[in-house]
Design an enzyme around this catalytic site. Sequence first.
Site: not given
Ligand code: BMP
Length: 360
Positions: A43, A100, A102, A105-106, A109, A332
């Site tokens: 990210d 990722d 996620k 939708d129908i 789509t 992160r």
């Molecule tokens: P981080 O390790 O920086 O917190 O990032 C977690 C990543 O996983 C992010 O991209 C977030 O959108 C994704 N994510 C999450 O943190 N928890 C979930 O339950 C599902 C995810 O996709």
Amino acid sequence: MSTRHPTLTAPYAERADHAVHPLTSYLFRLMDLKESNLCLSADVQTARELLFMADKLGPSIVVLKTHYDLIAGWDYNPQTGTGAKLAALARKHGFLIFEDRKFVDIGKTVQMQYTAGTARIIDWAHITNANIHAGKDMVRAMAEAAARWKERIHYEVKTSVSVGTPVSERFDDGEEHGDEHSSGDGDGRKGSIVSITTVTQSFEPVDSPRLSKSTTEGDEVLFAGIEEPPADRGLLLLAQMSSKGCLMDKEYTQACVEAARENRSFVMGYVAQESLNTAPNDNFIHMTPGCKLPPPDEEENGEIEGDGLGQQYNTPAKLIGVCGTDIVIVGRGIINNGDPPSEAERYRKKAWKAYLARLE
Ligand code: BMP
């Protein structure tokens, strides 16, 4: 969590032999080969940083997770853009790409969002995920779209040898290209991708559907020790989330389990916080975000603070060892470190150690 389900104590290599989905089987083998159950959540802010991270951290990971829509400067060109470049790095370092997205939708789509539009996710992401609050039919819709995509790609790669993640120029135009593959000689229009050298020297016109490769020098390097992934696409169901106060209840998670079992040829497994394999023949893979390690000088299994915006963290030891998941997803914790490649290695080693301890 179901304690002592056979998948909790079976080595990944063994689970590879029993996986229904070819990409799951491949991924388990890759994990075994690289001794890695680490997914990087890349990210970062720009496409340049994304490609840099993928190249530097590729050796430590088996999956690279993207959110293409938070990347500034994402280049949508199917042949030379960011997706194609990532696909080349995935071939070079041996990892799968997981967008990722996620989807929710129908069915109609999501089919279009998955296979067409700007990002054409299906072309470059081996794996994507879905939140099935819209209902289980959505999963079937995505499975059908992926099967049609594969059918078309299959036809296209029959004439080539070495392209692992091919790109279709148009998903649904019904146009066939049966007379176009002349192995780089003859009409002089096309280079065969039997030879990578030929490809880079005689680039195909943009209307060719076959090349997902960018022409950047070095993109032709292939990871040793395992063949390229199968041309199957896979789905993970977002069954549980790491965030505080998540509204996904047990009933929803159970619906995910049912949807996974009903679509075994497309659903690889789950994004979840614990193992959801309970039936004797369940062998789904579990990827788990919300993972962080304390700094090296602190107590290894201490509490980890959240991010103040709802994210909650657990250690690899807890997620893999206690909760029984397979792959930890770390964002992160790695990318905000001063030395991301070393930190990725630290995570890889800890997560792998937790897996080995689980087998005992
Ligand atoms: P981080 O390790 O920086 O917190 O990032 C977690 C990543 O996983 C992010 O991209 C977030 O959108 C994704 N994510 C999450 O943190 N928890 C979930 O339950 C599902 C995810 O996709």
